[in-house]
Design an enzyme around this catalytic site. Structure first.
Site, PDB file in Angstrom:
ATOM      1  N   LYS A 234       0.826  -1.196   0.000  1.00  0.00           N
ATOM      2  CA  LYS A 234       0.000   0.000   0.000  1.00  0.00           C
ATOM      3  C   LYS A 234       0.871   1.260   0.000  1.00  0.00           C
ATOM      4  O   LYS A 234       2.048   1.214   0.346  1.00  0.00           O
ATOM      5  CB  LYS A 234      -0.888   0.031   1.254  1.00  0.00           C
ATOM      6  CG  LYS A 234      -1.954  -1.030   1.335  1.00  0.00           C
ATOM      7  CD  LYS A 234      -2.741  -0.895   2.636  1.00  0.00           C
ATOM      8  CE  LYS A 234      -3.810  -1.959   2.776  1.00  0.00           C
ATOM      9  NZ  LYS A 234      -4.938  -1.738   1.861  1.00  0.00           N
ATOM     10  N   ARG A 308     -10.361 -11.545   1.627  1.00  0.00           N
ATOM     11  CA  ARG A 308     -11.268 -12.550   1.072  1.00  0.00           C
ATOM     12  C   ARG A 308     -10.664 -13.944   1.120  1.00  0.00           C
ATOM     13  O   ARG A 308     -11.395 -14.933   1.174  1.00  0.00           O
ATOM     14  CB  ARG A 308     -11.660 -12.152  -0.347  1.00  0.00           C
ATOM     15  CG  ARG A 308     -10.534 -12.113  -1.345  1.00  0.00           C
ATOM     16  CD  ARG A 308     -10.849 -11.268  -2.565  1.00  0.00           C
ATOM     17  NE  ARG A 308     -10.875  -9.852  -2.227  1.00  0.00           N
ATOM     18  CZ  ARG A 308     -11.152  -8.883  -3.101  1.00  0.00           C
ATOM     19  NH1 ARG A 308     -11.453  -9.184  -4.356  1.00  0.00           N
ATOM     20  NH2 ARG A 308     -11.148  -7.621  -2.725  1.00  0.00           N
TER      21      ARG A 308
END
Length: 454
Positions: A234, A308
């Site tokens: 990130k 996920r």
């Protein structure tokens, strides 16, 4: 009417307060506060707080406004008018407790002060206050867990917090799977995401199974204790709040504990997959193929789509082994949640109209908003992979929707009894607002307690 001082109570209805209300701008607006100083008298100050239309939300706003209008160490008394509904008192008490929150690591001494409710019918409100206390206490816990810096908070630490909380509640059981067990049982998604960290992953399984329970609700919460994005790293701004990436796990654990505190007659299993998505030589790579708990394979080309993967393992396990009636997962899953719905609203996904409606109503009652988004079948093709059973991070399709469709792949025959709440955006707030305190909001706890109580 909310008098404050250290020594007395004013029942209300005198000329001073009547005139103050008459001359005030919008005195009845929910959360509007009028202050009447009374020097050299008892009580020394009166707060007149608006409750709007008089519903629970208005009383919650009034409680939050009142507690913010007094000094943090100043006890006060709430004088309730006759005929107030029990739901309104629950809202008032929740507003007071929630707005009074202070992060435990930043406070020396008591975290709150005494608040007295003055009423002619205390027994009539006992249940409302108990519900508010359990809900607010659980929300405080979820906020504490989420606000804790990741220099302290890692999977092992989080699991220890759950064990400590569970030990104080009869009827609650908890198990923690450590890395060896995760490997032996095939939790490949959790192991992949946590493989780059110096602190290995864990899976917490928390259970409340009271006598007479007629349904079994499985709650699943994403528990990434810090998210660097892994090798798909990130930006600095994107990473600075990633201590909150376990907000879903905090919410489902805290809601289960609240259910035990309220002795709710519903069986609950809370599953919290815990991992730190770190950067190292052992981190999983973009392009890796991961074998999930159910034996199917996932191609991932973005290690920042890690939530996920851990949820997929646990959802498949829950359906195959726990025989749930309902499965609900909460996750700070995508930035697309905020793009679609802004900062104060979660995205709700479900194939079950009744379940979606029940959750939306619970959220409305609790003061946590959500909006139902679609699960279009034609988007499922975006999950196709040339080298695995599915792709976890396709570049096509709406980000939050495609992530929900990926999770649905692991529900098998229970996909019709499942709901997913993408609550990344409302899990954090930048300033005090109503009953929310700057920082972690504990989003989802209040909704789940309402839903489980129904």
């Amino acid at each position: 009417m909310l008098p404050t001082d250290n020594s007395g109570v004013l029942a209300g209805g005198d000329d001073e307060t009547t005139e103050l209300v008459r001359s005030a701008d919008e005195p009845g607006a929910a959360g509007a506060v009028q202050v009447l100083p009374r020097p050299l008298r008892t009580p020394a100050k009166i707060l007149i707080v608006g409750v709007g239309s008089g519903g629970e939300a208005g009383w919650r706003a009034a409680g939050a406004a009142a507690v913010r209008a007094v000094k943090t160490d100043e006890p006060f008394t709430v004088v309730l008018p006759e005929g107030v509904e029990p739901a309104a008192v629950r809202g008032l008490a929740e507003g007071i407790w929630l707005a009074a929150y202070r992060f435990r690591e930043a406070v020396e001494g008591p975290r709150s002060v005494e608040v007295t409710l003055q009423t002619a019918n205390p027994d009539g409100y006992a249940r409302s206050v108990a519900e508010a206390r359990a809900t607010a206490g659980a929300t405080w816990l979820a906020r504490d867990l989420t606000n804790t810096p990741s220099s302290l908070k890692n999977p092992e630490w989080f699991a220890a917090q759950v064990l400590a909380e569970a030990a104080t509640r009869p009827g609650i059981t908890v198990g923690v799977r450590e890395p060896e067990q995760l490997r032996a049982e095939g939790f490949g998604g959790i192991l992949a995401v946590g493989g780059g960290s110096a602190t290995p992953p864990r899976l917490v399984e928390l259970s409340w199974n009271p006598d007479g329970a007629t349904r079994h609700v499985v709650l699943v919460g994403k528990g990434i204790t810090f998210d660097t994005g892994g090798l798909s790293i990130k930006t600095r701004d994107g990473m600075k709040l990633m201590k909150k990436d376990m907000g879903g796990a905090a919410a489902i654990v805290a809601a289960t504990l609240a259910a035990a505190d309220l002795n709710l007659p519903v069986r609950i299993t809370a599953l919290a997959p815990l991992a730190e998505n770190a950067v190292s030589g052992s981190a999983y790579r973009p392009g890796d193929v991961i074998t999930q708990w159910d034996g199917t394979t996932t191609e991932t080309t973005n290690s920042d789509a890690e939530g996920r993967l851990v949820l997929a393992d646990v959802l498949a396990y829950a359906v195959a082994r726990l025989a749930p009636d309902v499965v609900i997962d909460l996750a700070t899953l995508t930035g697309a949640n905020a793009v679609a719905l802004g900062k104060r609203m979660a995205a709700l996904y479900s194939h079950d109209d009744a379940l979606a409606g029940d959750l939306a109503r619970a959220g409305d009652a609790a003061g946590e908003r959500m909006w139902r988004l679609p699960l279009p079948t034609d988007y499922v093709e975006y999950l196709d992979s040339d080298i695995a059973d599915r792709h976890s991070s396709p570049t096509k399709g709406a980000g939050s929707v495609v992530a929900a469709l990926f999770l649905a792949e692991f529900l098998g025959g229970k996909v019709g009894s499942w709901a997913h709440l993408d609550m990344s955006a409302p899990s954090w707030i930048e300033k005090h607002e109503a009953e929310l305190t700057k920082g972690a909001t504990g989003w989802g706890v209040r909704t789940l307690v309402r839903y489980l109580s129904a």
